[in-house]
Design a protein around this motif. Structure first.
Motif, PDB file in Angstrom:
ATOM      1  N   TRP A  56      12.912   8.225   2.664  1.00 38.30           N
ATOM      2  CA  TRP A  56      12.270   8.052   1.619  1.00 38.30           C
ATOM      3  C   TRP A  56      11.980   9.884   1.585  1.00 38.30           C
ATOM      4  N   PRO A  57      11.766  10.012   0.069  1.00 42.46           N
ATOM      5  CA  PRO A  57      11.296  11.882   0.811  1.00 42.46           C
ATOM      6  C   PRO A  57      10.719  12.449   1.913  1.00 42.46           C
ATOM      7  N   ALA A  58      10.834  13.502   1.859  1.00 45.59           N
ATOM      8  CA  ALA A  58      10.432  14.539   3.066  1.00 45.59           C
ATOM      9  C   ALA A  58       9.123  14.449   3.398  1.00 45.59           C
ATOM     10  N   ASP A  59       8.181  14.233   1.975  1.00 47.31           N
ATOM     11  CA  ASP A  59       6.621  14.814   2.763  1.00 47.31           C
ATOM     12  C   ASP A  59       5.774  13.298   2.525  1.00 47.31           C
ATOM     13  N   VAL A 102      -9.330  -3.253  12.220  1.00 42.69           N
ATOM     14  CA  VAL A 102      -7.631  -3.624  12.041  1.00 42.69           C
ATOM     15  C   VAL A 102      -6.799  -2.521  10.513  1.00 42.69           C
ATOM     16  N   ALA A 103      -8.461  -2.479  10.138  1.00 37.44           N
ATOM     17  CA  ALA A 103      -7.333  -1.687   7.930  1.00 37.44           C
ATOM     18  C   ALA A 103      -7.502  -0.421   8.857  1.00 37.44           C
ATOM     19  N   THR A 104      -7.901   0.105  10.364  1.00 36.25           N
ATOM     20  CA  THR A 104      -7.415   1.598  10.563  1.00 36.25           C
ATOM     21  C   THR A 104      -6.408   2.036  11.369  1.00 36.25           C
ATOM     22  N   ALA A 105      -6.898   0.921  12.119  1.00 36.28           N
ATOM     23  CA  ALA A 105      -4.556   0.022  12.776  1.00 36.28           C
ATOM     24  C   ALA A 105      -3.493   0.157  11.804  1.00 36.28           C
ATOM     25  N   SER A 106      -3.944  -0.494  10.485  1.00 33.88           N
ATOM     26  CA  SER A 106      -2.961  -0.580  10.174  1.00 33.88           C
ATOM     27  C   SER A 106      -2.781   1.185   8.993  1.00 33.88           C
ATOM     28  N   ARG A 107      -3.682   1.510   8.547  1.00 32.98           N
ATOM     29  CA  ARG A 107      -3.624   2.840   8.109  1.00 32.98           C
ATOM     30  C   ARG A 107      -2.467   3.153   8.654  1.00 32.98           C
ATOM     31  N   GLU A 108      -3.445   3.928  10.283  1.00 28.85           N
ATOM     32  CA  GLU A 108      -2.344   4.569  10.684  1.00 28.85           C
ATOM     33  C   GLU A 108      -0.956   4.073  11.144  1.00 28.85           C
ATOM     34  N   ARG A 109      -0.331   2.840  10.873  1.00 29.28           N
ATOM     35  CA  ARG A 109       0.625   2.340  11.219  1.00 29.28           C
ATOM     36  C   ARG A 109       1.971   2.570   9.866  1.00 29.28           C
ATOM     37  N   VAL A 110       0.938   2.466   9.093  1.00 26.27           N
ATOM     38  CA  VAL A 110       2.080   2.396   7.725  1.00 26.27           C
ATOM     39  C   VAL A 110       2.091   3.944   6.981  1.00 26.27           C
ATOM     40  N   ILE A 111       1.336   4.700   7.649  1.00 24.80           N
ATOM     41  CA  ILE A 111       1.395   6.442   7.643  1.00 24.80           C
ATOM     42  C   ILE A 111       3.283   6.877   8.325  1.00 24.80           C
ATOM     43  N   ARG A 112       2.664   6.011   9.934  1.00 20.45           N
ATOM     44  CA  ARG A 112       3.583   6.716  10.813  1.00 20.45           C
ATOM     45  C   ARG A 112       5.210   6.049  10.270  1.00 20.45           C
ATOM     46  N   GLU A 113       5.322   4.750   9.640  1.00 23.78           N
ATOM     47  CA  GLU A 113       6.206   4.012   9.262  1.00 23.78           C
ATOM     48  C   GLU A 113       7.053   5.179   7.666  1.00 23.78           C
ATOM     49  N   ALA A 114       5.822   5.564   7.420  1.00 17.26           N
ATOM     50  CA  ALA A 114       6.394   6.515   6.249  1.00 17.26           C
ATOM     51  C   ALA A 114       7.416   7.742   6.909  1.00 17.26           C
ATOM     52  N   GLY A 115       7.109   8.421   7.531  1.00 19.26           N
ATOM     53  CA  GLY A 115       7.218   9.385   8.559  1.00 19.26           C
ATOM     54  C   GLY A 115       8.871   8.770   9.008  1.00 19.26           C
ATOM     55  N   ALA A 170       8.178  -5.510   1.321  1.00 20.75           N
ATOM     56  CA  ALA A 170       8.134  -4.144  -0.123  1.00 20.75           C
ATOM     57  C   ALA A 170       8.291  -2.853  -0.386  1.00 20.75           C
ATOM     58  N   PRO A 171       8.886  -1.742   0.668  1.00 18.76           N
ATOM     59  CA  PRO A 171       9.145  -0.949   0.230  1.00 18.76           C
ATOM     60  C   PRO A 171      10.421  -0.948  -0.051  1.00 18.76           C
ATOM     61  N   PHE A 172      10.671  -2.322  -0.274  1.00 18.68           N
ATOM     62  CA  PHE A 172      12.751  -1.571  -0.404  1.00 18.68           C
ATOM     63  C   PHE A 172      13.007  -2.620  -1.800  1.00 18.68           C
ATOM     64  N   VAL A 173      12.800  -3.429  -1.468  1.00 21.77           N
ATOM     65  CA  VAL A 173      13.462  -4.362  -2.469  1.00 21.77           C
ATOM     66  C   VAL A 173      12.418  -3.957  -3.873  1.00 21.77           C
ATOM     67  N   PRO A 174      13.575  -3.980  -4.799  1.00 25.32           N
ATOM     68  CA  PRO A 174      12.614  -3.917  -6.166  1.00 25.32           C
ATOM     69  C   PRO A 174      12.109  -5.040  -6.570  1.00 25.32           C
ATOM     70  N   GLY A 175      12.755  -6.003  -7.005  1.00 28.16           N
ATOM     71  CA  GLY A 175      11.804  -6.914  -7.715  1.00 28.16           C
ATOM     72  C   GLY A 175      10.726  -7.694  -7.334  1.00 28.16           C
ATOM     73  N   ALA A 213       0.728  -1.264  -0.106  1.00 28.22           N
ATOM     74  CA  ALA A 213      -0.379   0.366   0.049  1.00 28.22           C
ATOM     75  C   ALA A 213       0.523   1.092  -0.110  1.00 28.22           C
ATOM     76  N   GLN A 214       1.781   1.549   0.535  1.00 27.81           N
ATOM     77  CA  GLN A 214       2.489   2.335   0.253  1.00 27.81           C
ATOM     78  C   GLN A 214       3.192   2.372  -0.341  1.00 27.81           C
ATOM     79  N   VAL A 215       3.399   1.501  -1.314  1.00 31.50           N
ATOM     80  CA  VAL A 215       4.099   1.006  -2.518  1.00 31.50           C
ATOM     81  C   VAL A 215       3.592   2.111  -3.278  1.00 31.50           C
ATOM     82  N   LEU A 216       2.280   1.648  -3.481  1.00 28.16           N
ATOM     83  CA  LEU A 216       1.699   2.602  -4.779  1.00 28.16           C
ATOM     84  C   LEU A 216       0.804   3.862  -4.134  1.00 28.16           C
ATOM     85  N   ALA A 217       0.580   3.984  -2.780  1.00 30.29           N
ATOM     86  CA  ALA A 217       0.128   5.684  -2.461  1.00 30.29           C
ATOM     87  C   ALA A 217       1.795   6.775  -2.793  1.00 30.29           C
TER      88      ALA A 217
END
Length: 317
Positions: free
Chosen positions: A58-61, A37-50, A145-150, A18-22
């Motif tokens: 990752w980019p600053a934004d 569960v989906a809401t908690a996961s969304r909050e987690r992936v946002i925190r991880e992106a930060g 998934a965020p970092f392995v390219p293949g 989801a992070q990669v696609l976003a």
């Protein structure tokens, strides 16, 4: 362009996808067994992106972009209702995947592409649960998934051929390298990975080396080459005649484990020895060898510098 996507299964792999696609600007509806569960996961992936952004990975934004593009869906059906591409990323249990894929294919638009992140199950075995299975194929991301390219892209016999380039294009827009492979158990990645692990475990079991020693040798010898050259390129550079000779020694000592591949002996019989003869598994001409050596030397020096900066991995033996 595929603009609206859904990821069903919001765990570590699904969240990373989801992070990669976003980050690629796609709208992503994230779904799981419940809205909570989906809401908690969304909050987690946002925190991880930060966190990734704060470390310069990752980019600053990145946090803002993930927050903007990822939504938590109240149900699987709601997540896929308007999606052009759906990625199933639920646990590697056939019955679970069948149930989820059935629900996805019943609720998604008729022209939605449906992918599975399965790592070993044949896509044909999953396709039986999908309504209109011609829109279904494997899209296997690697961990993390965020970092392995293949990404392995695996059509089954009934997959609409037009889906393969569409998915590879979506992956390319997301910074990934989509590689088409055939639909066999384990695909390519895990057949190679588990073949290596099997022999590594045997070496430890036979007392040849400890787990730590095997890991150290793998990281600092042939594994050191793998970020830049795959097994066929490495063989061509070394010389297929050299490989054939080494297989002779190995097969004499371990006849049940090592026999020279037919494709190797057939090539050496034709005088195809790799780069030095201009043909092997690849077709690199001998006159390109100085350029190849220069690339190799620069790549290995850069990797050495990176490893020196990072230091040894924080694992305990």
């Amino acid at each position: 362009m595929i603009d609206r996507t859904a990821v069903v299964g919001s765990g570590y792999m699904g969240g990373g996808i989801a992070q990669v696609l976003a980050l690629a600007g796609r709208e992503v509806a994230l779904a799981d067994v419940s809205a909570e569960v989906a809401t908690a996961s969304r909050e987690r992936v946002i925190r991880e992106a930060g966190a990734y952004a704060s470390r310069g990975l990752w980019p600053a934004d990145a946090q803002e972009r993930v927050a903007e593009h990822v939504t938590a869906a109240p149900s699987m059906e709601a997540a896929v209702a308007e999606a052009r591409f759906v990625e199933e990323a639920v646990p590697e249990i056939l019955s679970v995947k069948h149930d989820v894929l059935g629900r996805i294919s019943a609720a998604a638009p008729a022209d939605a592409i449906i992918g599975s992140n399965t790592s070993t199950i044949r896509i044909a075995d999953l396709a039986t649960a999908v309504a209109a299975p011609e829109r279904f194929l494997g899209v296997h991301f690697s961990n993390p998934a965020p970092f392995v390219p293949g990404v392995e892209v695996i059509p089954h016999a009934g997959t609409d051929e037009s889906l393969v380039p569409a998915v590879i294009d979506l992956l390319a827009a997301s910074g990934k390298v989509g590689v088409r492979v055939a639909d066999v158990t384990g695909f390519v990645l895990n057949r190679l990975q588990y073949a290596l692990f099997t022999e590594a475990a045997r070496l430890v079991e036979e007392g040849v080396a400890s787990a730590e020693e095997v890991d150290l040798i793998a990281r600092t010898t042939f594994g050191f080459r793998l970020p830049f050259f795959g097994p066929f390129a490495i063989a061509d550079i070394a010389g297929l005649d050299v490989y054939e000779f080494c297989y002779g020694s190995l097969s004499a000592a371990y006849p049940d484990r090592f026999q020279p591949p037919h494709s190797l002996t057939e090539r050496t019989a034709r005088g195809e020895k790799g780069v030095k003869s201009g043909r092997g598994y690849l077709s690199t001409p001998p006159e390109q060898q100085p350029e190849l050596v220069a690339y190799r030397d620069e790549a290995y020096a850069a990797l050495s510098a990176l490893l020196e900066r990072l230091g040894p991995p924080p694992v305990q033996y």
